[in-house]
Write a protein that holds these residues in place. Structure first.
Motif, PDB file in Angstrom:
ATOM      1  N   TYR A   1     -68.413   3.338 -21.686  1.00 45.64           N
ATOM      2  CA  TYR A   1     -68.952   3.243 -23.044  1.00 45.64           C
ATOM      3  C   TYR A   1     -68.456   4.398 -23.909  1.00 45.64           C
ATOM      4  O   TYR A   1     -68.044   4.206 -25.058  1.00 45.64           O
ATOM      5  CB  TYR A   1     -70.479   3.234 -22.983  1.00 45.64           C
ATOM      6  N   THR A   2     -68.473   5.596 -23.345  1.00 42.56           N
ATOM      7  CA  THR A   2     -68.026   6.766 -24.097  1.00 42.56           C
ATOM      8  C   THR A   2     -66.537   6.706 -24.381  1.00 42.56           C
ATOM      9  O   THR A   2     -66.080   7.043 -25.486  1.00 42.56           O
ATOM     10  CB  THR A   2     -68.355   8.056 -23.327  1.00 42.56           C
ATOM     11  N   LEU A   3     -65.754   6.266 -23.410  1.00 42.10           N
ATOM     12  CA  LEU A   3     -64.310   6.162 -23.597  1.00 42.10           C
ATOM     13  C   LEU A   3     -63.970   5.208 -24.732  1.00 42.10           C
ATOM     14  O   LEU A   3     -63.064   5.477 -25.535  1.00 42.10           O
ATOM     15  CB  LEU A   3     -63.654   5.688 -22.297  1.00 42.10           C
ATOM     16  N   LEU A   4     -64.712   4.106 -24.827  1.00 42.61           N
ATOM     17  CA  LEU A   4     -64.415   3.114 -25.860  1.00 42.61           C
ATOM     18  C   LEU A   4     -64.949   3.529 -27.223  1.00 42.61           C
ATOM     19  O   LEU A   4     -64.214   3.542 -28.211  1.00 42.61           O
ATOM     20  CB  LEU A   4     -65.011   1.764 -25.459  1.00 42.61           C
ATOM     21  N   THR A   5     -66.226   3.895 -27.291  1.00 40.27           N
ATOM     22  CA  THR A   5     -66.852   4.111 -28.596  1.00 40.27           C
ATOM     23  C   THR A   5     -66.616   5.500 -29.170  1.00 40.27           C
ATOM     24  O   THR A   5     -66.684   5.681 -30.387  1.00 40.27           O
ATOM     25  CB  THR A   5     -68.375   3.879 -28.506  1.00 40.27           C
ATOM     26  N   THR A   6     -66.364   6.478 -28.318  1.00 39.48           N
ATOM     27  CA  THR A   6     -66.137   7.841 -28.813  1.00 39.48           C
ATOM     28  C   THR A   6     -64.650   8.138 -28.935  1.00 39.48           C
ATOM     29  O   THR A   6     -64.132   8.327 -30.039  1.00 39.48           O
ATOM     30  CB  THR A   6     -66.807   8.873 -27.898  1.00 39.48           C
ATOM     31  N   TYR A   7     -63.942   8.139 -27.818  1.00 42.70           N
ATOM     32  CA  TYR A   7     -62.528   8.497 -27.850  1.00 42.70           C
ATOM     33  C   TYR A   7     -61.684   7.371 -28.450  1.00 42.70           C
ATOM     34  O   TYR A   7     -60.765   7.623 -29.239  1.00 42.70           O
ATOM     35  CB  TYR A   7     -62.053   8.847 -26.443  1.00 42.70           C
ATOM     36  N   GLY A   8     -61.996   6.128 -28.076  1.00 43.70           N
ATOM     37  CA  GLY A   8     -61.238   5.011 -28.628  1.00 43.70           C
ATOM     38  C   GLY A   8     -61.386   4.908 -30.136  1.00 43.70           C
ATOM     39  O   GLY A   8     -60.413   4.712 -30.863  1.00 43.70           O
ATOM     40  N   MET A   9     -62.607   5.060 -30.631  1.00 41.58           N
ATOM     41  CA  MET A   9     -62.831   4.963 -32.065  1.00 41.58           C
ATOM     42  C   MET A   9     -62.243   6.145 -32.824  1.00 41.58           C
ATOM     43  O   MET A   9     -61.843   6.022 -33.981  1.00 41.58           O
ATOM     44  CB  MET A   9     -64.321   4.839 -32.358  1.00 41.58           C
ATOM     45  N   ARG A  10     -62.164   7.324 -32.176  1.00 41.38           N
ATOM     46  CA  ARG A  10     -61.509   8.465 -32.820  1.00 41.38           C
ATOM     47  C   ARG A  10     -60.014   8.186 -33.001  1.00 41.38           C
ATOM     48  O   ARG A  10     -59.430   8.498 -34.033  1.00 41.38           O
ATOM     49  CB  ARG A  10     -61.698   9.738 -31.980  1.00 41.38           C
ATOM     50  N   MET A  11     -59.400   7.592 -31.985  1.00 41.58           N
ATOM     51  CA  MET A  11     -57.982   7.228 -32.098  1.00 41.58           C
ATOM     52  C   MET A  11     -57.794   6.121 -33.134  1.00 41.58           C
ATOM     53  O   MET A  11     -56.800   6.098 -33.856  1.00 41.58           O
ATOM     54  CB  MET A  11     -57.445   6.785 -30.740  1.00 41.58           C
ATOM     55  N   ALA A  12     -58.755   5.209 -33.195  1.00 44.69           N
ATOM     56  CA  ALA A  12     -58.699   4.174 -34.219  1.00 44.69           C
ATOM     57  C   ALA A  12     -58.770   4.797 -35.610  1.00 44.69           C
ATOM     58  O   ALA A  12     -58.086   4.357 -36.535  1.00 44.69           O
ATOM     59  CB  ALA A  12     -59.839   3.179 -34.028  1.00 44.69           C
ATOM     60  N   ALA A  13     -59.589   5.842 -35.761  1.00 49.02           N
ATOM     61  CA  ALA A  13     -59.700   6.532 -37.044  1.00 49.02           C
ATOM     62  C   ALA A  13     -58.369   7.156 -37.440  1.00 49.02           C
ATOM     63  O   ALA A  13     -57.928   7.042 -38.596  1.00 49.02           O
ATOM     64  CB  ALA A  13     -60.783   7.610 -36.970  1.00 49.02           C
TER      65      ALA A  13
END
Length: 210
Positions: A134-146
Motif C-alpha cells: 500500500y505504501t509503495l503504491l500510494t506514497t512512492y508511486g504517487m510521488r513519482m506520478a507527481a
C-alpha cells in the motif's frame, strides 16, 4: 508532429498518437478502477498499525491487483503518445525526468502488485506485506506520478504543445500528488483524471491534423 521512420507514410505516422492516446484513456480507466476497488477493500488505508481488508472485500482487492498490470502496460503506450506529441524539439533534462519518473512509477505499480499478491492469501498477522504494498503504491508511486505530471506540464509549457489550461491543471495536479500524497483519501485519483484529460486532448489534436 514527427514524420515517423523512413518509408512510413504520413497516415501511418499520425495513427501512432491516436492509438497511444486511446491507450492513455485505457490506462486512466483501469488505474482509477483499481484505486477505487483498493480503497473499498482497504477503507482504513495505511494510517493504522496494520492494513486490514474490509470484511467481504477480498474479491475487490484481488480484482484491483489484476487490473494494475494492464494499467501499467497502457501507461507505457501513454508515455509514447506524449513523446510523439511533443515532437523532436524536446529538452533533454526535462525529458530525462519525464522518462525516469514514468518508468519508476510503473516499477512501483508492479512492485506493489507483486508484494500484495504474495501476502494476500498468506498468514500475515502484522499486515506488513499489505502495508508495504500500500505504501509503495500510494506514497512512492504517487510521488513519482507527481514528478511525471510536473515534467509533462513543463514540456508542454516550454514547447507550446499543450494549451495553457492543461498546463495549469497539470501543475496543480502534480503539486497535490507531491504534497498531499496518500494522506488525503482518494487524492490518488487526481493522476488518472489528469491522464484522461491529456489523452482526450491528444486524440482531438490528432483528429485535427491534416
Amino acid at each position: 508532429m514527427t514524420q515517423g521512420a523512413p518509408g512510413t507514410t504520413r497516415a501511418e505516422s499520425l495513427s501512432t498518437p491516436k492509438a497511444a492516446g486511446l491507450a492513455g484513456v485505457v490506462f486512466a480507466v483501469l488505474l482509477a478502477a483499481a484505486m477505487v476497488l483498493a480503497r473499498i477493500a482497504l477503507p482504513g488505508g495505511a494510517g493504522g498499525e496494520q492494513v486490514e481488508i474490509a470484511p467481504g472485500r477480498r474479491g475487490a482487492l484481488t480484482t484491483a491487483l489484476e487490473l494494475v498490470p494492464f494499467a501499467g502496460i497502457a501507461f507505457l503506450w501513454f508515455m509514447g503518445a506524449l513523446r510523439e506529441h511533443t515532437g523532436e524539439a524536446e529538452d533533454r533534462f526535462i525529458a530525462t525526468v519525464f522518462l525516469g519518473s514514468g518508468l519508476v512509477f510503473v516499477a512501483c505499480l508492479f512492485g506493489a502488485v507483486a508484494a500484495a499478491g504474495t501476502v494476500l492469501d498468506a498468514e500475515d498477522p502484522a499486515g506488513f506485506g499489505r502495508h508495504f504494498a500500500y505504501t509503495l503504491l500510494t506514497t512512492y508511486g504517487m510521488r513519482m506520478a507527481a514528478v511525471f505530471v510536473l515534467a509533462t506540464s513543463a514540456i508542454g509549457r516550454k514547447l507550446g504543445v499543450l494549451p495553457r489550461p492543461l498546463i495549469l491543471i497539470g501543475t496543480l495536479s502534480g503539486l497535490v500528488l507531491l504534497v498531499v500524497g496518500s494522506t488525503l483519501p482518494w487524492s490518488e485519483l487526481v493522476f488518472p483524471a489528469w491522464a484522461l484529460l491529456i489523452s482526450v486532448y491528444i486524440l482531438r489534436a490528432a483528429r485535427r491534423s491534416p
